[in-house]
Write a protein that holds these residues in place. Structure first.
Motif, PDB file in Angstrom:
ATOM      1  N   ALA A   1     -42.276  84.934  -5.463  1.00 44.17           N
ATOM      2  CA  ALA A   1     -42.817  84.904  -6.825  1.00 44.17           C
ATOM      3  C   ALA A   1     -44.213  84.293  -6.848  1.00 44.17           C
ATOM      4  O   ALA A   1     -45.100  84.759  -7.579  1.00 44.17           O
ATOM      5  CB  ALA A   1     -41.879  84.134  -7.746  1.00 44.17           C
ATOM      6  N   ALA A   2     -44.434  83.248  -6.043  1.00 41.85           N
ATOM      7  CA  ALA A   2     -45.765  82.641  -5.962  1.00 41.85           C
ATOM      8  C   ALA A   2     -46.779  83.637  -5.399  1.00 41.85           C
ATOM      9  O   ALA A   2     -47.919  83.709  -5.872  1.00 41.85           O
ATOM     10  CB  ALA A   2     -45.722  81.380  -5.105  1.00 41.85           C
ATOM     11  N   ALA A   3     -46.366  84.424  -4.409  1.00 42.26           N
ATOM     12  CA  ALA A   3     -47.264  85.430  -3.848  1.00 42.26           C
ATOM     13  C   ALA A   3     -47.605  86.501  -4.881  1.00 42.26           C
ATOM     14  O   ALA A   3     -48.762  86.917  -4.994  1.00 42.26           O
ATOM     15  CB  ALA A   3     -46.637  86.061  -2.608  1.00 42.26           C
ATOM     16  N   VAL A   4     -46.620  86.926  -5.654  1.00 42.71           N
ATOM     17  CA  VAL A   4     -46.865  87.943  -6.683  1.00 42.71           C
ATOM     18  C   VAL A   4     -47.796  87.398  -7.766  1.00 42.71           C
ATOM     19  O   VAL A   4     -48.710  88.086  -8.230  1.00 42.71           O
ATOM     20  CB  VAL A   4     -45.524  88.435  -7.286  1.00 42.71           C
ATOM     21  N   VAL A   5     -47.572  86.153  -8.157  1.00 40.83           N
ATOM     22  CA  VAL A   5     -48.431  85.538  -9.177  1.00 40.83           C
ATOM     23  C   VAL A   5     -49.863  85.424  -8.657  1.00 40.83           C
ATOM     24  O   VAL A   5     -50.821  85.711  -9.384  1.00 40.83           O
ATOM     25  CB  VAL A   5     -47.870  84.155  -9.589  1.00 40.83           C
ATOM     26  N   LEU A   6     -50.018  85.019  -7.403  1.00 42.52           N
ATOM     27  CA  LEU A   6     -51.367  84.895  -6.844  1.00 42.52           C
ATOM     28  C   LEU A   6     -52.026  86.253  -6.639  1.00 42.52           C
ATOM     29  O   LEU A   6     -53.255  86.372  -6.728  1.00 42.52           O
ATOM     30  CB  LEU A   6     -51.320  84.116  -5.536  1.00 42.52           C
ATOM     31  N   LEU A   7     -51.244  87.289  -6.390  1.00 43.89           N
ATOM     32  CA  LEU A   7     -51.819  88.629  -6.312  1.00 43.89           C
ATOM     33  C   LEU A   7     -52.276  89.116  -7.688  1.00 43.89           C
ATOM     34  O   LEU A   7     -53.079  90.047  -7.778  1.00 43.89           O
ATOM     35  CB  LEU A   7     -50.819  89.609  -5.695  1.00 43.89           C
ATOM     36  N   GLY A   8     -51.774  88.494  -8.746  1.00 45.56           N
ATOM     37  CA  GLY A   8     -52.235  88.804 -10.089  1.00 45.56           C
ATOM     38  C   GLY A   8     -53.696  88.443 -10.311  1.00 45.56           C
ATOM     39  O   GLY A   8     -54.320  88.907 -11.272  1.00 45.56           O
ATOM     40  N   LEU A   9     -54.266  87.619  -9.425  1.00 38.79           N
ATOM     41  CA  LEU A   9     -55.690  87.291  -9.534  1.00 38.79           C
ATOM     42  C   LEU A   9     -56.571  88.524  -9.358  1.00 38.79           C
ATOM     43  O   LEU A   9     -57.697  88.565  -9.851  1.00 38.79           O
ATOM     44  CB  LEU A   9     -56.074  86.253  -8.476  1.00 38.79           C
ATOM     45  N   PHE A  10     -56.055  89.522  -8.649  1.00 35.47           N
ATOM     46  CA  PHE A  10     -56.822  90.732  -8.444  1.00 35.47           C
ATOM     47  C   PHE A  10     -56.722  91.681  -9.635  1.00 35.47           C
ATOM     48  O   PHE A  10     -57.481  92.642  -9.724  1.00 35.47           O
ATOM     49  CB  PHE A  10     -56.364  91.441  -7.164  1.00 35.47           C
TER      50      PHE A  10
END
Length: 157
Positions: free
Chosen positions: A12-21
């Motif tokens: 979930a943290a990886a998905v949230v951080l990919l939201g930066l793109f």
């Protein structure tokens, strides 16, 4: 084990951080009246209802991609819980460095404009970083719970 709860939190943290793109971390209107968005990939302006990239920030993009994909790597360190915890702490530090870099990038973009960084200008992307830190803290709690469980099982043997 890879099927533990911390795997879900790290993913979930990886998905949230990919939201930066996807989401910009700064929205503003310049002196000409054009709407501009600052993302980790660069500065975009709205011309005729189309988003046009004015400048790119390659180093910030690469660093943000590394920070976003590092939790996926941490998932596969499930056999060594101490190293997994150490990597999660390093990820939190990397997120803090990314936040500082994004803030300084936003200040440099806004330096030529008379208006300052105001609360209504901050985009969704900037709020994704604290959410990722919270998810990583949940993963830390899950890893510690697993460590306690294994230690108690070892005492029973």
């Amino acid at each position: 084990m890879i099927q533990r709860i911390q795997t879900i939190w790290l993913l979930a943290a990886a998905v949230v951080l990919l939201g930066l793109f996807i989401f910009p971390y700064l929205n503003f209107i310049d002196l000409v009246g054009l709407g501009k968005k600052v993302s980790v990939t660069g500065v975009y302006s709205s011309v005729n209802n189309a988003s046009v990239q004015e400048s790119s920030s390659l180093l910030l993009t690469i660093f943000a991609a590394f920070v976003a994909l590092f939790p996926v790597f941490i998932i596969f360190l499930f056999k060594n819980r101490k190293l997994q915890l150490l990597c999660i702490y390093a990820e939190i530090v990397l997120i803090a460095v990314l936040a500082i870099w994004m803030y300084s990038n936003a200040n440099s973009v806004l330096s030529g404009i008379s208006q300052g960084l105001q609360a209504n200008n901050i985009g969704v992307g900037f709020f994704l970083l604290p959410v990722a830190v919270i998810l990583l803290s949940f993963a830390i709690r899950g890893i510690r719970h697993d460590s306690k469980l294994i230690k108690s099982a070892d005492r029973l043997r």
